[in-house]
Design an enzyme around this catalytic site. Structure first.
Site, PDB file in Angstrom:
ATOM      1  N   TRP A  12       0.812  -1.226   0.000  1.00 18.05           N
ATOM      2  CA  TRP A  12       0.000   0.000   0.000  1.00 18.05           C
ATOM      3  C   TRP A  12       0.844   1.275   0.000  1.00 18.05           C
ATOM      4  O   TRP A  12       0.304   2.362  -0.146  1.00 18.05           O
ATOM      5  CB  TRP A  12      -0.945  -0.006   1.203  1.00 18.05           C
ATOM      6  CG  TRP A  12      -2.196  -0.771   0.941  1.00 18.05           C
ATOM      7  CD1 TRP A  12      -2.413  -1.652  -0.081  1.00 18.05           C
ATOM      8  CD2 TRP A  12      -3.415  -0.718   1.683  1.00 18.05           C
ATOM      9  NE1 TRP A  12      -3.682  -2.153  -0.008  1.00 18.05           N
ATOM     10  CE2 TRP A  12      -4.317  -1.607   1.064  1.00 18.05           C
ATOM     11  CE3 TRP A  12      -3.826  -0.032   2.836  1.00 18.05           C
ATOM     12  CZ2 TRP A  12      -5.615  -1.807   1.541  1.00 18.05           C
ATOM     13  CZ3 TRP A  12      -5.108  -0.234   3.316  1.00 18.05           C
ATOM     14  CH2 TRP A  12      -5.993  -1.109   2.672  1.00 18.05           C
ATOM     15  N   LYS A  13       2.154   1.118   0.233  1.00 14.83           N
ATOM     16  CA  LYS A  13       3.032   2.295   0.305  1.00 14.83           C
ATOM     17  C   LYS A  13       2.441   3.318   1.292  1.00 14.83           C
ATOM     18  O   LYS A  13       1.924   2.915   2.309  1.00 14.83           O
ATOM     19  CB  LYS A  13       3.264   2.860  -1.099  1.00 14.83           C
ATOM     20  CG  LYS A  13       3.736   1.764  -2.071  1.00 14.83           C
ATOM     21  CD  LYS A  13       4.225   2.249  -3.383  1.00 14.83           C
ATOM     22  CE  LYS A  13       4.670   1.044  -4.214  1.00 14.83           C
ATOM     23  NZ  LYS A  13       5.219   1.376  -5.500  1.00 14.83           N
ATOM     24  N   HIS A 101      12.978  -2.519  -0.991  1.00 11.85           N
ATOM     25  CA  HIS A 101      12.178  -1.922  -2.065  1.00 11.85           C
ATOM     26  C   HIS A 101      12.981  -0.813  -2.749  1.00 11.85           C
ATOM     27  O   HIS A 101      13.690  -0.051  -2.076  1.00 11.85           O
ATOM     28  CB  HIS A 101      10.863  -1.371  -1.515  1.00 11.85           C
ATOM     29  CG  HIS A 101       9.872  -1.085  -2.604  1.00 11.85           C
ATOM     30  ND1 HIS A 101       9.964   0.024  -3.405  1.00 11.85           N
ATOM     31  CD2 HIS A 101       8.806  -1.796  -3.056  1.00 11.85           C
ATOM     32  CE1 HIS A 101       8.980  -0.006  -4.291  1.00 11.85           C
ATOM     33  NE2 HIS A 101       8.258  -1.101  -4.100  1.00 11.85           N
ATOM     34  N   GLU A 103      12.180   1.958  -3.853  1.00 11.21           N
ATOM     35  CA  GLU A 103      11.903   3.325  -3.373  1.00 11.21           C
ATOM     36  C   GLU A 103      12.755   3.648  -2.138  1.00 11.21           C
ATOM     37  O   GLU A 103      13.062   4.811  -1.881  1.00 11.21           O
ATOM     38  CB  GLU A 103      10.394   3.476  -3.084  1.00 11.21           C
ATOM     39  CG  GLU A 103       9.595   3.596  -4.379  1.00 11.21           C
ATOM     40  CD  GLU A 103       8.144   3.168  -4.279  1.00 11.21           C
ATOM     41  OE1 GLU A 103       7.640   2.962  -3.163  1.00 11.21           O
ATOM     42  OE2 GLU A 103       7.505   3.027  -5.344  1.00 11.21           O
ATOM     43  N   GLU A 170      11.237  -6.770  -9.055  1.00 11.24           N
ATOM     44  CA  GLU A 170      10.516  -5.554  -9.438  1.00 11.24           C
ATOM     45  C   GLU A 170      11.455  -4.653 -10.251  1.00 11.24           C
ATOM     46  O   GLU A 170      12.246  -3.899  -9.659  1.00 11.24           O
ATOM     47  CB  GLU A 170      10.073  -4.775  -8.199  1.00 11.24           C
ATOM     48  CG  GLU A 170       9.102  -5.507  -7.316  1.00 11.24           C
ATOM     49  CD  GLU A 170       8.241  -4.552  -6.498  1.00 11.24           C
ATOM     50  OE1 GLU A 170       7.025  -4.709  -6.537  1.00 11.24           O
ATOM     51  OE2 GLU A 170       8.780  -3.644  -5.837  1.00 11.24           O
ATOM     52  N   GLY A 176       4.928   1.635 -11.187  1.00 10.79           N
ATOM     53  CA  GLY A 176       4.056   2.804 -11.342  1.00 10.79           C
ATOM     54  C   GLY A 176       4.055   3.429 -12.728  1.00 10.79           C
ATOM     55  O   GLY A 176       3.559   4.544 -12.906  1.00 10.79           O
ATOM     56  N   SER A 214       3.615  -2.556 -11.951  1.00  9.29           N
ATOM     57  CA  SER A 214       2.458  -2.261 -12.815  1.00  9.29           C
ATOM     58  C   SER A 214       1.520  -3.448 -13.042  1.00  9.29           C
ATOM     59  O   SER A 214       0.866  -3.532 -14.080  1.00  9.29           O
ATOM     60  CB  SER A 214       2.920  -1.702 -14.159  1.00  9.29           C
ATOM     61  OG  SER A 214       3.513  -0.433 -13.974  1.00  9.29           O
ATOM     62  N   GLY A 235       1.301  -2.947  -6.266  1.00  7.87           N
ATOM     63  CA  GLY A 235       1.281  -1.616  -5.650  1.00  7.87           C
ATOM     64  C   GLY A 235      -0.081  -0.973  -5.826  1.00  7.87           C
ATOM     65  O   GLY A 235      -1.058  -1.342  -5.165  1.00  7.87           O
ATOM     66  N   GLY A 236      -0.169  -0.029  -6.752  1.00 11.32           N
ATOM     67  CA  GLY A 236      -1.385   0.763  -6.967  1.00 11.32           C
ATOM     68  C   GLY A 236      -2.679  -0.033  -6.978  1.00 11.32           C
ATOM     69  O   GLY A 236      -3.654   0.336  -6.305  1.00 11.32           O
TER      70      GLY A 236
HETATM   71  P1  13P Z   1       2.888  -0.641  -8.883  1.00 12.36           P
HETATM   72  O1  13P Z   1       2.100  -1.932  -8.902  1.00 12.36           O
HETATM   73  O2  13P Z   1       2.064   0.526  -8.487  1.00 12.36           O
HETATM   74  O3  13P Z   1       3.654  -0.467 -10.149  1.00 12.36           O
HETATM   75  O4  13P Z   1       3.964  -0.797  -7.705  1.00 12.36           O
HETATM   76  C1  13P Z   1       4.734  -1.936  -7.633  1.00 12.36           C
HETATM   77  C2  13P Z   1       5.461  -1.934  -6.347  1.00 12.36           C
HETATM   78  O5  13P Z   1       6.316  -1.093  -6.102  1.00 12.36           O
HETATM   79  C3  13P Z   1       5.114  -2.973  -5.371  1.00 12.36           C
HETATM   80  O6  13P Z   1       6.063  -3.067  -4.369  1.00 12.36           O
END
Ligand code: 13P
Length: 253
Positions: A12-13, A101, A103, A170, A176, A214, A235-236
């Site tokens: 969920w970030k 991750h 990020e 990933e 994203g 994605s 993610g999203g």
């Molecule tokens: P998205 O699915 O939004 O591209 O994000 C992937 C992610 O970073 C899951 O850890």
């Protein structure tokens, strides 16, 4: 369609408040219609630390687990302003933890630091979702395999319990962006990750390996032809109950 156990893990970030539990309730009520669901797939949501205790308490099912998204490498308590340890996260109900991750790598996390974090989460007997992946620049320079090998080798010590570590591939350029790797490339990358792990850790059993980047309800079907993909880190699309349910439905179509 495959009979192998699959994982659908949501990241969920920085999203959600207490009311967001309704998203997980809806997913749970969809899943609870299926018998033997625990044998077919596992679900976890890695949510912000502010929600872990509340969600873990509210969820009466063992079928959906709650997890965290990072931790400090220090094992217990310590003078680290703004940080929490794996010990503290486990205590409030986190069963899974995402580590490495991209990020967080972008903010300076090194393989060495990630390795320490993995160790502290293993000490808490948490399920680790260890993220690896190349940047677009590295991909263009055909460095994908060497980057992945280095990330694995430097972060997972040979003494670590590999059965508690899930690897999530990933590609950074896919997160994203709506872009996903070509399926023939993805197939080779998953074979590579599994074979490399067997080789490095001298084991017959490769770790569970997920794809992330994605993933959504529209493209999920295309991944089902790659048997080495053991599940997804979403993610999203994991922040919408409809999309997440459709991901599961469409995967098994
Ligand atoms: P998205 O699915 O939004 O591209 O994000 C992937 C992610 O970073 C899951 O850890």
């Amino acid at each position: 369609m495959t009979n192998k156990l699959k994982y659908f893990i949501g990241n969920w970030k920085m999203f959600g408040d207490y009311s967001s539990i309704k998203i997980i309730y809806r997913i749970n009520s969809f899943c609870s219609k299926f018998k033997n669901r625990g044998k077919k797939y596992r679900i976890a949501f890695c949510v912000p630390n502010t929600l872990i205790y509340f969600f873990a308490k509210k969820l009466k099912t063992k079928f959906i687990s709650i997890g965290a998204q990072n931790c400090h490498h220090h094992q217990n308590y310590g003078p680290f302003t703004g940080s929490v340890s794996a010990y503290m996260l486990k205590k409030i109900g986190a069963k899974y933890i995402i580590l490495g991750h991209s990020e967080n790598r972008m903010k300076g996390e090194t393989n060495r630091l990630i390795s320490k974090k993995i160790k502290s989460a293993l000490n808490q007997k948490m399920n680790i979702v260890f993220c690896i992946g190349e940047t677009f620049k590295e991909k263009r320079k055909k460095k994908t395999f060497s980057v992945l090998r280095k990330q694995i080798k430097e972060s997972i010590n040979k003494k670590y319990n590999l059965s508690k570590i899930i690897i999530a591939y990933e590609p950074v350029w896919s997160i994203g962006t709506g872009k996903i790797p070509k399926l023939n490339e993805l197939k080779k990358i998953f074979q590579f990750i599994k074979q490399e792990c067997k080789k490095i850790y001298k084991t017959k059993k490769a770790p569970v390996t997920l794809y992330g980047g994605s993933v959504d309800d529209k493209n999920i079907g295309s991944f089902s032809s790659i048997s080495d993909i053991d599940g997804f880190l979403v993610g999203g699309a994991s922040r919408s109950s409809k999309k997440f349910i459709d991901i599961i439905k469409n995967y098994y179509k």
